[in-house]
Design an enzyme around this catalytic site. Structure first.
Site, mmCIF file in Angstrom:
data_model
loop_
_atom_site.group_PDB
_atom_site.id
_atom_site.type_symbol
_atom_site.label_atom_id
_atom_site.label_comp_id
_atom_site.label_asym_id
_atom_site.label_seq_id
_atom_site.Cartn_x
_atom_site.Cartn_y
_atom_site.Cartn_z
ATOM 1 N N ALA A 66 -15.185 -17.896 27.250
ATOM 2 C CA ALA A 66 -15.859 -18.728 28.693
ATOM 3 C C ALA A 66 -15.510 -17.286 29.241
ATOM 4 C CB ALA A 66 -13.696 -19.405 28.818
ATOM 5 N N GLY A 112 -13.112 -18.612 23.677
ATOM 6 C CA GLY A 112 -13.579 -19.743 23.643
ATOM 7 C C GLY A 112 -14.655 -20.088 22.952
ATOM 8 N N GLU A 115 -12.780 -20.585 19.884
ATOM 9 C CA GLU A 115 -12.080 -21.851 20.386
ATOM 10 C C GLU A 115 -13.104 -23.410 19.580
ATOM 11 O OE1 GLU A 115 -10.030 -20.056 23.251
ATOM 12 O OE2 GLU A 115 -8.235 -20.652 22.920
ATOM 13 N N GLU A 135 -8.810 -13.067 23.696
ATOM 14 C CA GLU A 135 -7.791 -12.802 24.931
ATOM 15 C C GLU A 135 -7.110 -11.967 25.504
ATOM 16 O OE1 GLU A 135 -8.794 -15.196 23.248
ATOM 17 O OE2 GLU A 135 -9.644 -16.846 24.316
HETATM 18 N N1 COA Z 1 -17.435 -14.666 30.481
HETATM 19 C C1 COA Z 1 -18.708 -13.713 31.409
HETATM 20 N N2 COA Z 1 -19.850 -13.206 31.375
HETATM 21 C C2 COA Z 1 -19.813 -13.038 30.010
HETATM 22 C C3 COA Z 1 -18.912 -12.990 28.520
HETATM 23 C C4 COA Z 1 -17.870 -13.857 29.273
HETATM 24 N N3 COA Z 1 -17.404 -13.791 28.295
HETATM 25 N N4 COA Z 1 -19.281 -12.221 28.331
HETATM 26 C C5 COA Z 1 -20.289 -11.701 27.753
HETATM 27 N N5 COA Z 1 -20.512 -11.690 29.162
HETATM 28 C C6 COA Z 1 -21.517 -11.471 30.316
HETATM 29 C C7 COA Z 1 -21.943 -9.798 30.470
HETATM 30 O O1 COA Z 1 -21.471 -10.202 31.667
HETATM 31 C C8 COA Z 1 -23.337 -9.614 31.190
HETATM 32 O O2 COA Z 1 -23.350 -9.928 32.342
HETATM 33 P P1 COA Z 1 -24.224 -9.037 33.070
HETATM 34 O O3 COA Z 1 -25.779 -8.473 32.103
HETATM 35 O O4 COA Z 1 -24.479 -9.704 33.982
HETATM 36 O O5 COA Z 1 -23.526 -7.810 33.543
HETATM 37 C C9 COA Z 1 -23.600 -9.848 30.038
HETATM 38 O O6 COA Z 1 -23.706 -11.469 29.011
HETATM 39 C C10 COA Z 1 -24.166 -9.847 28.610
HETATM 40 O O7 COA Z 1 -23.175 -8.877 28.148
HETATM 41 P P2 COA Z 1 -23.037 -7.076 27.487
HETATM 42 O O8 COA Z 1 -21.036 -7.101 27.739
HETATM 43 O O9 COA Z 1 -23.670 -6.357 28.655
HETATM 44 O O10 COA Z 1 -22.837 -7.575 26.756
HETATM 45 P P3 COA Z 1 -22.443 -6.945 25.205
HETATM 46 O O11 COA Z 1 -23.488 -6.196 24.114
HETATM 47 O O12 COA Z 1 -22.760 -4.643 25.352
HETATM 48 O O13 COA Z 1 -20.841 -6.567 24.918
HETATM 49 C C11 COA Z 1 -19.828 -8.484 24.234
HETATM 50 C C12 COA Z 1 -21.070 -8.246 24.561
HETATM 51 C C13 COA Z 1 -19.155 -9.464 23.952
HETATM 52 C C14 COA Z 1 -18.682 -7.292 23.299
HETATM 53 C C15 COA Z 1 -19.337 -8.222 25.274
HETATM 54 O O14 COA Z 1 -19.871 -8.977 26.120
HETATM 55 C C16 COA Z 1 -17.357 -9.217 25.760
HETATM 56 O O15 COA Z 1 -16.840 -8.316 25.485
HETATM 57 N N6 COA Z 1 -17.342 -10.294 26.258
HETATM 58 C C17 COA Z 1 -16.294 -10.866 26.673
HETATM 59 C C18 COA Z 1 -15.875 -11.007 25.270
HETATM 60 C C19 COA Z 1 -14.284 -11.791 26.247
HETATM 61 O O16 COA Z 1 -13.364 -11.144 26.197
HETATM 62 N N7 COA Z 1 -14.147 -13.138 25.486
HETATM 63 C C20 COA Z 1 -13.073 -14.026 25.933
HETATM 64 C C21 COA Z 1 -12.915 -13.959 27.083
HETATM 65 S S1 COA Z 1 -11.697 -15.634 27.569
#
Ligand code: COA
Length: 260
Positions: A66, A112, A115, A135
């Site tokens: 999400a 999400g 999910e 989460e």
């Molecule tokens: N919500 C909003 N933005 C998200 C996102 C999310 N769940 N997951 C990734 N993004 C965005 C990042 O903020 C970043 O945006 P920016 O370039 O404007 O800063 C872009 O997507 C790229 O993500 P980034 O974190 O730079 O990539 P990465 O390769 O370093 O890491 C992940 C990849 C998937 C490990 C990392 O993005 C992450 O942990 N995301 C969240 C996962 C999460 O907790 N999901 C559950 C949400 S309830």
């Protein structure tokens, strides 16, 4: 249809829905959830669509969760509304569609994203895919059905470990757990999903929709799945597809089902 956050196309009786926010790793914001609802609804109602495939844009993510930036400031009331609305519009909605939905998990499927994949009728993954429900690392719990569907798919112990560690598993582990049915290369992922779709399409869409309902009934509280099976089995006998399927078998020819 004019979508901003997803791509939607229908080819050879397959509707492909691609979540298309690669710069945000296809994170599900409110607008994307609404568009997905409309796309799934349209595909399900389209008599020409026999199978729906959902995937993510780019090579890195199916859906990374999400959209955290949208809910970071929410209070208790808005938090529960977010989960309730999301489940209604997308996750429960997809699970209960009459048309089979295959998730083609092409990279990160987190929160999400996993999910959504779990709400689909089954999943195939590319070998770079990573799945998890992170989460609890954000101070929240899965709210789009993850605490219910993950134990259904992989068992309580494994699900509990994944949720409380906020860990990620790779595609091979997901395959071993039964979370995904097949793993292949990223290039072969959509062809594989289409190949499976091809096998589905040979069968009666009417019977398939009843089978989905009966299988889902096993996982619904207060519903007697065996009773639903008996009811839907009986209903099949009143359909043109049943007449065609059995007649074709007896006449030693391929069935030509009237369709949805
Ligand atoms: N919500 C909003 N933005 C998200 C996102 C999310 N769940 N997951 C990734 N993004 C965005 C990042 O903020 C970043 O945006 P920016 O370039 O404007 O800063 C872009 O997507 C790229 O993500 P980034 O974190 O730079 O990539 P990465 O390769 O370093 O890491 C992940 C990849 C998937 C490990 C990392 O993005 C992450 O942990 N995301 C969240 C996962 C999460 O907790 N999901 C559950 C949400 S309830």
């Amino acid at each position: 249809m004019d979508f901003q956050n997803i791509l939607f196309q229908v080819n050879n009786s397959i509707a492909q829905i691609t979540i298309n926010r690669p710069s945000k790793l296809n994170a599900l914001n409110k607008a994307t959830i609404q568009e997905l609802h409309e796309a799934f609804d349209t595909a399900d109602k389209d008599k020409a669509v026999k199978v729906i495939i959902v995937t993510g844009s780019g090579e890195k993510a199916f859906v990374a969760g999400a959209d955290i930036s949208e809910f970071a400031h929410f209070d208790v009331e808005n938090g529960s509304k977010l989960a309730q609305k999301g489940q209604e519009l997308l996750f429960d909605f997809v699970e209960n569609l009459s048309t089979p939905v295959i998730a083609a998990v092409n990279g990160f499927a987190l929160g999400g994203g996993l999910e959504l994949a779990m709400a689909c009728h089954f999943r195939v993954a590319s070998d770079n895919a990573k799945m998890g429900l992170p989460e609890t690392s954000l101070g929240v719990i899965p709210g789009y059905g993850g605490t219910q569907r993950l134990p259904q798919l992989i068992g309580k112990g494994r699900a509990m470990e994944l949720v409380v560690t906020a860990g990620m598993i790779d595609a091979q582990t997901a395959l071993n757990y039964g979370l995904v049915n097949h793993v292949t290369t990223q290039d072969d992922l959509l062809p594989l999903a289409e190949k499976i779709a091809g096998k589905i399409m040979r069968n009666s869409s009417v019977a398939i929709s009843k089978a989905i309902k009966a299988v889902n009934a096993n996982f619904k509280d207060g519903v007697d799945g065996f009773a639903i099976e008996i009811e839907e089995f009986g209903n099949c006998f009143g359909t043109e597809d049943f007449t065609e399927g059995t007649t074709a078998f007896l006449e030693k020819r391929k069935a030509d089902f009237p369709g949805k």
